[in-house]
Write a protein that holds these residues in place. Structure first.
Motif: not given
Length: 593
Positions: A511-522, A470-487
């Protein structure tokens, strides 16, 4: 021949004189013999009535010990016959006359010994009038023995028994007995209070007019002792109505009742020195044909009235007559001496007055000792009675206190029960909501596997808002889903879940990522920070273990999910689900039964 005739006449006269007493007793003996023959020949109620009449004849002679022995034998025979015929009323009358006979012989110990069994008989057969009369005699026996404490206890027992069955006559009789006990102890105020209550009750019942008029007489005496003369005069109209009612009920005049009233009024006017009025009531007393008024009281009153009129010769004769009639106590004799001294002084016979004064002083010293000892005895008895009353009141207060504590405990138990019931209902609803969320999560999981959405293995804690786009929530990318799934997979692998000290840097490196990417994905997928998400995962796993492993303790489950401090686990679990781990486990166990 004349001498012979004279001797014959003399002998006959002598024999007549000797036989006169025997002839005088013959009618009474004839009645006794006649009744004995009737008893031998009759049956049923006639036999019992004959026994009754016979022992009444002997009751007039009980001063003679031999006659008393015969009387007691008659009582035994009458009792046995009444029991044989099953006539409880006549049996009760026998018991009552036994007690009265002992009272008339001043055998108070025998009254105290026998009365309790007789009272039980009256209670069993509901013969309440006899019960009241004999209980009065028992109280009288205790009073005459000086055991005022026991007398007061019996009077209280009698009153409570009457109150339970709403017997106003019984309550009044008990109050009468209590008042007499106070009167003997010269406790005038308590006596007055009891007699007033007694009178109030007796006006509401019939058949007790004799006690009613006697109560008025005693009340007047009590008021006189307190010098409340106006109160006595105010009582007169009521007193006269009581006597009139007594006469109407009995169908004959009651000279003794009128005499008691006139004595009370005569004494009031003598004490207030209105001797003309006192003289009027003295005349009324003298006009009563049959009265039992104390001759001492009459002579004393006459002496005072004659003295007030200046007729000292008659006053002196009357006071000498009063001295002869004194039987009450040494106090009355000294009162006579005091009046006589005043009369002698007014007659100018001072020497005789001085001699009498010496007697008065000597007697007064002795009387003071007696009075002081009596006061001590009275105070001791009053202390014992009041101590007994205080103990009863204290026990009653203890009872009320204990009852209050019990009521409070009952209320607390009810409150705890009600509170636990409410908590149980609330917990059951929460548990059902949690399980319903589990079912919804399972459905969502199945739906995700049947579609192209790359969120198939993301933890159920992901909120719906994070996936709607929706317009009130950011669009979630498949990479972000995959990162949360790996976490999620990383945390559930090996001992990582148990490691309470695992750092974010270790997770990022694994997980082979960085702090900002992980925080934003979760945050995009779950709406939480990585640490809060991991903590929620641990609590979620702990909840599932509570469902699957009811045999494990809550502390063991907390440790297995990475919580080293159980209290922290309790707090976070309650915050997340609104229910404690213990309550949840209890609900889970109850659902499996």
């Amino acid at each position: 021949m004349k001498t012979k005739t004279f001797l014959s006449v003399f002998l006959w006269g002598y024999l007549v004189c000797l036989t006169m007493p025997a002839l005088a007793h013959n009618p009474l003996q004839h009645q006794k013999d006649s009744l004995r023959r009737v008893i031998e020949q009759s049956e049923g109620i006639d036999k019992l009535r004959s026994y009754n009449r016979l022992y009444y004849l002997y009751m007039s002679e009980i001063a003679d010990d031999r006659k008393m022995d015969t009387l007691l034998t008659l009582f035994d025979q009458a009792e046995a016959e009444a029991i044989k015929q099953g006539n409880a009323k006549m049996q009760g009358m026998v018991y009552g006359n036994i007690i009265i006979s002992h009272i008339n012989r001043n055998e108070y110990d025998k009254v105290i010994q026998k009365a309790p069994d007789y009272l039980d008989f009256y209670i069993k057969n509901e013969q309440w009038r006899l019960y009241n009369q004999i209980h009065m005699q028992l109280i009288t026996a205790y009073n005459l023995k000086g055991d005022y404490k026991q007398a007061a206890e019996e009077a209280e027992k009698m009153f409570n028994s009457a109150k339970e069955r709403n017997d106003k006559a019984g309550m009044a009789t008990a109050l009468y007995a209590t008042a007499i006990t106070y009167s003997i102890q010269k406790r005038w105020k308590e006596e007055e209070h009891c007699f007033r209550e007694c009178i109030s009750l007796l006006w509401e019942v019939s058949g007790y007019d004799n006690i009613l008029t006697q109560s008025y007489a005693f009340l007047c005496s009590s008021l006189r002792a307190q010098a409340q003369y106006d109160e006595i005069l105010q009582l007169v109209p009521e007193y006269e109505k009581a006597i009139a009612r007594f006469e109407k009920a009995t169908g004959r005049t009651q000279p003794e009742a009128w005499g008691n009233l006139y004595v009370a009024l005569m004494d009031v006017y003598i004490d207030t020195k209105d001797y003309d009025k006192a003289g009027e009531y003295l005349t009324k007393l003298e006009n009563i044909v049959s009265n039992n008024i104390s001759q001492y009281e009459l002579a004393r009153a006459k002496a005072l009235i004659y003295q007030s009129r200046g007729d000292y010769r008659k006053a002196l004769a009357e006071i000498d007559s009063a001295a002869v009639e004194v039987q009450e106590s040494g106090f009355d004799l000294n009162a006579v001496r005091k009046i006589k001294m005043e009369i002698l002084c007014r007659m100018g016979r001072v020497d005789e007055a001085f001699v009498l004064m010496d007697e008065f002083i000597a007697a007064n010293d002795t009387l003071k000792d007696v009075e002081i000892n009596a006061k001590f005895d009275e105070l001791r008895t009053q202390y014992e009675v009041e101590k007994h009353i205080a103990e009863k009141e204290r026990n009653f207060h203890y009872f009320l206190f204990t009852l209050g504590i019990c009521l409070i405990l009952v209320l607390l138990l009810v409150g705890v029960f009600y509170y636990n019931r409410i908590i149980t209902i609330k917990n059951r609803k929460l548990y059902e909501q949690i399980k319903e969320q589990d079912r919804l999560a399972d459905k969502l999981f199945l739906l995700s596997h049947s579609s192209d959405t790359p969120t198939s293995s993301v933890h159920a804690d992901v909120t719906p808002e994070a996936t709607t786009g929706t317009c009130d929530a950011p669009v979630v990318s498949s990479e972000q889903y995959n990162l949360v799934e790996r976490l999620q997979e990383y945390l559930l692998t090996g001992d990582n879940f148990l490691n309470a000290d695992i750092s974010r840097d270790e997770i990022i490196s694994a997980l082979g990522t960085n702090k900002n990417t992980l925080t934003e994905a979760v945050k995009s997928v779950t709406g939480k920070t990585p640490m809060k998400y991991m903590r929620a995962m641990k609590i979620e796993e702990a909840r599932k273990m509570l469902d699957k492993h009811p045999e494990l303790t809550i502390e063991a489950i907390a440790f297995s999910c990475g919580f080293n401090i159980p209290s922290t686990f309790y707090r976070l679990f309650r915050k997340q689900y609104g229910i404690t781990p213990a309550e949840y486990q209890k609900m889970a166990k109850s659902q499996k039964k």
